[in-house]
Design a protein around this motif. Structure first.
Motif, mmCIF file in Angstrom:
data_model
loop_
_atom_site.group_PDB
_atom_site.id
_atom_site.type_symbol
_atom_site.label_atom_id
_atom_site.label_comp_id
_atom_site.label_asym_id
_atom_site.label_seq_id
_atom_site.Cartn_x
_atom_site.Cartn_y
_atom_site.Cartn_z
ATOM 1 N N GLN A 23 1.588 -4.232 0.190
ATOM 2 C CA GLN A 23 2.528 -4.434 1.297
ATOM 3 C C GLN A 23 3.872 -3.746 1.066
ATOM 4 O O GLN A 23 4.551 -3.393 2.017
ATOM 5 N N ARG A 24 4.251 -3.576 -0.206
ATOM 6 C CA ARG A 24 5.553 -2.980 -0.533
ATOM 7 C C ARG A 24 5.310 -1.719 -1.377
ATOM 8 O O ARG A 24 5.295 -1.759 -2.597
ATOM 9 N N ILE A 25 5.122 -0.614 -0.663
ATOM 10 C CA ILE A 25 4.715 0.633 -1.300
ATOM 11 C C ILE A 25 5.907 1.572 -1.448
ATOM 12 O O ILE A 25 6.696 1.743 -0.516
ATOM 13 N N ILE A 26 6.019 2.173 -2.621
ATOM 14 C CA ILE A 26 6.930 3.302 -2.799
ATOM 15 C C ILE A 26 6.064 4.544 -2.952
ATOM 16 O O ILE A 26 5.149 4.580 -3.778
ATOM 17 N N TYR A 27 6.342 5.546 -2.128
ATOM 18 C CA TYR A 27 5.554 6.782 -2.121
ATOM 19 C C TYR A 27 6.459 7.941 -2.472
ATOM 20 O O TYR A 27 7.446 8.202 -1.792
ATOM 21 N N SER A 28 6.137 8.644 -3.543
ATOM 22 C CA SER A 28 6.926 9.799 -3.944
ATOM 23 C C SER A 28 5.998 10.999 -4.054
ATOM 24 O O SER A 28 5.338 11.208 -5.067
ATOM 25 N N GLY A 29 5.928 11.780 -2.975
ATOM 26 C CA GLY A 29 5.013 12.913 -2.941
ATOM 27 C C GLY A 29 5.202 13.739 -1.691
ATOM 28 O O GLY A 29 5.944 13.366 -0.779
ATOM 29 N N GLU A 30 4.474 14.856 -1.615
ATOM 30 C CA GLU A 30 4.666 15.841 -0.542
ATOM 31 C C GLU A 30 3.995 15.465 0.776
ATOM 32 O O GLU A 30 4.301 16.060 1.792
ATOM 33 N N THR A 31 3.070 14.541 0.768
ATOM 34 C CA THR A 31 2.269 14.313 1.978
ATOM 35 C C THR A 31 2.475 12.908 2.555
ATOM 36 O O THR A 31 1.523 12.192 2.829
ATOM 37 N N TYR A 32 3.743 12.547 2.764
ATOM 38 C CA TYR A 32 4.036 11.227 3.316
ATOM 39 C C TYR A 32 3.421 11.060 4.712
ATOM 40 O O TYR A 32 3.108 9.948 5.136
ATOM 41 N N GLY A 33 3.222 12.153 5.411
ATOM 42 C CA GLY A 33 2.625 12.080 6.745
ATOM 43 C C GLY A 33 1.227 11.491 6.743
ATOM 44 O O GLY A 33 0.737 11.056 7.786
ATOM 45 N N ASP A 34 0.556 11.468 5.585
ATOM 46 C CA ASP A 34 -0.756 10.807 5.486
ATOM 47 C C ASP A 34 -0.623 9.322 5.791
ATOM 48 O O ASP A 34 -1.461 8.727 6.477
ATOM 49 N N LEU A 35 0.436 8.699 5.260
ATOM 50 C CA LEU A 35 0.662 7.271 5.493
ATOM 51 C C LEU A 35 0.948 7.013 6.973
ATOM 52 O O LEU A 35 0.428 6.062 7.563
ATOM 53 N N ILE A 36 1.769 7.881 7.553
ATOM 54 C CA ILE A 36 2.131 7.723 8.962
ATOM 55 C C ILE A 36 0.883 7.794 9.839
ATOM 56 O O ILE A 36 0.728 7.034 10.794
ATOM 57 N N ALA A 37 -0.028 8.715 9.518
ATOM 58 C CA ALA A 37 -1.262 8.851 10.290
ATOM 59 C C ALA A 37 -2.110 7.588 10.231
ATOM 60 O O ALA A 37 -2.859 7.294 11.162
ATOM 61 N N LEU A 38 -1.963 6.808 9.152
ATOM 62 C CA LEU A 38 -2.724 5.565 9.000
ATOM 63 C C LEU A 38 -1.943 4.348 9.476
ATOM 64 O O LEU A 38 -2.398 3.208 9.307
ATOM 65 N N GLY A 39 -0.767 4.564 10.051
ATOM 66 C CA GLY A 39 0.029 3.453 10.552
ATOM 67 C C GLY A 39 0.701 2.648 9.462
ATOM 68 O O GLY A 39 0.996 1.468 9.629
ATOM 69 N N VAL A 40 0.971 3.282 8.312
ATOM 70 C CA VAL A 40 1.587 2.605 7.162
ATOM 71 C C VAL A 40 2.999 3.140 6.959
ATOM 72 O O VAL A 40 3.233 4.348 7.052
ATOM 73 N N GLN A 41 3.929 2.247 6.673
ATOM 74 C CA GLN A 41 5.301 2.636 6.365
ATOM 75 C C GLN A 41 5.651 2.158 4.968
ATOM 76 O O GLN A 41 5.498 0.984 4.654
#
Length: 334
Positions: A78-96
């Motif tokens: 539920q509380r994700i930190i994402y450090s990488g080039e493809t953050y748009g992958d999360l957005i496509a899955l409805g994840v923030q």
């Protein structure tokens, strides 16, 4: 006579009362037995249910990342930190995510969708990461020291952001507990991509046409793009073909390759896509290329088949890839 009947009557009454008491006692015993039997059946029926629900559902599971680290991660983070080039992958899955290096979003097509996301900096700031109390850290770096430091804060996995789109989406979907959503997105994307190529071929794109993607980096360094960004879309199953020189780069599984301006004609295709760089020095190199005799002699240039796009809007993430399906026809139809 009457006196003789009285004792007999009394005996009859006593006998009748005894019979009634025995009958009542028998019924009570039967009722109690029936009740006990029913209770026993209920208990027997309920027992397996109690046993089945005695073990709570697991909240974590083991996961092995592509660098070989096996980590216990949340089943549904539920509380994700994402450090990488493809953050748009999360957005496509409805994840923030709760944290992300916001400098990586500059110029990206998904920049306006990061409301509420905290900046964890680049390189990632350990103090800020600790402050956000994540339950999962997804990290694109490969340094073991960074992995060890982040692992002390929360479960950390190293993620391959350069993997092909399908492989990457299936993997990140599994990590986030969004497997079904990832498969649905991939199916929708494939449908949209097929429709785009059908539309382009109906409007004049020829079978077997080749394409090349070039960009400059600071230091007057010219690159041809291969397994990254816009090229990944262009060289799709129904799309443009790479030239023979670019095919060698693709076969080597390279994202890009530096070339000299003198050999650009070996890589240039029927159509050329030129990515506008960010740095001023690289922009100056691009302007110099456009004025050169070598550039002006290329068939694609002579035929007017040159298209430009901001390099930041040609990333490999899912959100950008989906955006490009609408942008490529717009570029070609200009």
């Amino acid at each position: 006579m009457n006196k003789a009947r009285q004792p007999f009557a009394i005996l009859c009454i006593i006998f009748l009362m005894s019979t009634l008491l025995l009958a009542c006692s028998s019924k009570n015993d039967e009722g109690n037995a029936a009740a006990n039997t029913a209770a026993g059946n209920t208990a027997a029926t309920a027992a397996p249910t109690v046993e089945a629900t005695s073990e709570p559902a697991a909240t974590t599971r083991p996961y092995t990342d592509y660098k070989g680290h096996t980590v216990e991660i949340p089943v549904n983070p539920q509380r994700i930190i994402y450090s990488g080039e493809t953050y748009g992958d999360l957005i496509a899955l409805g994840v923030q995510a709760i944290g992300y290096p916001l400098s990586m979003a500059e110029g990206q097509v998904f920049k306006d969708k990061l409301t509420g996301v905290e900046d964890v900096g680049f390189p990632i700031n350990l103090e800020k990461t600790l402050e956000l109390q994540p339950d999962l850290i997804i990290y694109a770096g490969i340094e073991e020291a960074d992995f060890d430091a982040l692992s002390k804060i929360a479960p950390t996995i190293i993620f391959d952001t350069f993997a092909p789109l399908k492989e990457r989406m299936q993997e990140i979907g599994g990590i986030l507990g969004k497997t079904a959503e990832a498969e649905a997105w991939l199916a929708q994307y494939q449908t949209q991509e097929d429709a785009m190529w059908a539309q382009l071929k109906a409007s004049g794109m020829k079978e077997g046409e080749t394409a090349a993607v070039f960009t400059y980096y600071p230091g007057d360094r010219l690159f041809v793009m291969a397994t990254t960004g816009l090229s990944q879309v262009l060289y799709g199953e129904n799309g443009f073909k790479p030239t023979a020189a670019i095919q060698k780069v693709l076969d080597a599984d390279m994202g890009f390759q530096e070339i000299s301006m003198e050999v650009i004609q070996e890589y240039a295709g029927d159509r050329i896509f030129l990515l506008t760089p960010v740095a001023d020095e690289a922009k100056a190199s691009t302007d110099k290329l456009l004025e050169s005799a070598v550039w002006k002699s290329l068939p694609a240039v002579k035929n007017g088949y040159v298209y430009t796009q901001d390099i930041m809007k040609t990333s490999s993430d899912a959100a950008t890839r989906e955006w490009l399906l609408g942008e490529i026809p717009a570029m070609l139809n200009k």
